[in-house]
Design an enzyme around this catalytic site. Structure first.
Site, short mmCIF file in Angstrom:
data_model
loop_
_atom_site.label_atom_id
_atom_site.label_comp_id
_atom_site.label_asym_id
_atom_site.label_seq_id
_atom_site.Cartn_x
_atom_site.Cartn_y
_atom_site.Cartn_z
N HIS A 8 7.10 3.32 -30.76
CA HIS A 8 7.90 4.80 -30.73
C HIS A 8 8.29 5.23 -29.28
O HIS A 8 9.67 5.86 -29.49
CB HIS A 8 6.96 5.94 -31.16
CG HIS A 8 5.48 5.98 -30.42
ND1 HIS A 8 4.57 4.89 -30.54
CD2 HIS A 8 5.00 6.93 -29.45
CE1 HIS A 8 3.66 5.28 -29.56
NE2 HIS A 8 3.98 6.32 -28.90
N CYS A 64 9.09 -0.63 -24.87
CA CYS A 64 7.99 0.67 -25.08
C CYS A 64 8.40 1.78 -24.04
O CYS A 64 9.55 1.68 -23.66
CB CYS A 64 6.58 0.03 -24.91
SG CYS A 64 6.25 -0.41 -23.31
N GLY A 65 7.51 2.75 -23.83
CA GLY A 65 7.76 3.76 -22.97
C GLY A 65 8.21 3.29 -21.71
O GLY A 65 9.32 3.79 -20.88
N THR A 66 7.53 2.49 -20.97
CA THR A 66 7.71 2.03 -19.55
C THR A 66 8.25 0.70 -19.51
O THR A 66 8.75 0.03 -18.79
CB THR A 66 6.48 1.90 -18.85
OG1 THR A 66 5.41 1.48 -19.60
CG2 THR A 66 5.91 3.47 -18.87
N GLY A 67 7.99 -0.28 -20.66
CA GLY A 67 8.09 -1.69 -20.74
C GLY A 67 6.74 -2.26 -20.19
O GLY A 67 6.54 -3.70 -20.52
N ILE A 68 5.78 -1.57 -19.66
CA ILE A 68 4.61 -2.10 -18.96
C ILE A 68 3.76 -2.70 -19.94
O ILE A 68 3.25 -3.99 -19.87
CB ILE A 68 4.16 -1.22 -18.28
CG1 ILE A 68 4.93 -0.83 -17.10
CG2 ILE A 68 2.80 -1.78 -17.40
CD1 ILE A 68 4.09 0.42 -16.11
N GLY A 69 3.42 -1.86 -21.11
CA GLY A 69 2.24 -2.26 -22.06
C GLY A 69 2.96 -3.67 -22.66
O GLY A 69 2.19 -4.64 -22.86
N MET A 70 4.03 -3.57 -23.00
CA MET A 70 4.90 -4.97 -23.77
C MET A 70 4.90 -5.96 -22.80
O MET A 70 4.56 -6.90 -23.41
CB MET A 70 6.18 -4.32 -24.19
CG MET A 70 6.38 -3.42 -25.38
SD MET A 70 6.12 -3.93 -27.03
CE MET A 70 6.52 -2.89 -27.87
N HIS A 97 15.76 -17.83 -11.98
CA HIS A 97 14.60 -18.50 -11.30
C HIS A 97 13.20 -18.76 -12.38
O HIS A 97 12.46 -19.66 -12.31
CB HIS A 97 13.92 -17.43 -10.34
CG HIS A 97 14.86 -17.61 -9.00
ND1 HIS A 97 14.70 -16.89 -7.92
CD2 HIS A 97 16.09 -18.01 -8.95
CE1 HIS A 97 15.73 -17.29 -7.24
NE2 HIS A 97 16.70 -17.77 -7.91
C1 RB5 Z 1 3.03 5.12 -25.78
O1 RB5 Z 1 2.71 6.28 -25.46
C2 RB5 Z 1 3.09 4.32 -24.56
O2 RB5 Z 1 1.94 4.23 -23.98
C3 RB5 Z 1 3.83 3.00 -24.66
O3 RB5 Z 1 5.15 3.10 -25.06
C4 RB5 Z 1 4.04 1.94 -23.09
O4 RB5 Z 1 4.56 2.93 -22.24
C5 RB5 Z 1 2.77 1.47 -22.93
O5 RB5 Z 1 3.11 0.68 -21.88
#
Ligand code: RB5
Length: 150
Positions: A8, A64-70, A97
């Site tokens: 989302h 995702c919100g930050t791309g970090i979790g993905m 690279h």
């Molecule tokens: C969802 O709220 C958020 O945690 C997700 O989009 C992402 O930023 C996780 O790394």
């Protein structure tokens, strides 16, 4: 064929990037999510990355919100080299690279047009090979050592 997916937090940017892919006449499969309703990003990371490692698609885009979790989730999957990119130079070097086969973007971090520029750079840059093959092979070796590990 490109695989694209978001949670989302990345949904709005995913829809925007799809317009760019349409304009470029680049084929993609949208693995969801299909609304702003709250979902769990690892589900979409897995769908997109599975399609890449099963050769249903040749590269993936995760938002995702930050791309970090993905990016964290994607890089748990053997064969995936996911680069979290927030700037154009990283997008270029992640291909030249690292031969990244998946890019992760932050929908709440990046301006939409800048995200298009980052994606455009990533899609149009090729892996340089040569000495970078050895380093990628070293990453694959690490991956195989720890498969199934804790
Ligand atoms: C969802 O709220 C958020 O945690 C997700 O989009 C992402 O930023 C996780 O790394």
């Amino acid at each position: 064929m490109i695989a694209i997916g978001s949670d989302h937090g990345g949904y709005e940017l995913k829809e925007h990037l799809k317009k760019y892919l349409d304009e470029q006449r680049l084929e993609y499969h949208d693995y969801g999510t299909y609304s702003c309703d709250s979902v769990d990003f690892p589900d979409y990371a897995e769908l997109v990355c599975r399609s890449v490692i099963e050769n249903k698609t040749d590269r993936g885009i995760l938002i995702c919100g930050t791309g970090i979790g993905m990016s964290i989730a994607a890089n748990k999957i053997a064969g995936i080299r996911c680069a979290l990119c927030s700037d154009i130079m990283s997008a270029r070097l992640s291909k030249e690279h690292n031969n990244a086969n998946v890019i992760a973007l932050g929908g709440r971090v990046l301006g939409k047009e800048y995200a298009v520029e980052i994606l455009n750079t990533w899609l149009k840059t090729d892996f340089l090979g040569g000495k970078y093959n050895k380093r990628n092979d070293m990453i694959t070796n690490i991956e195989s050592c720890y498969l199934g590990g804790k």
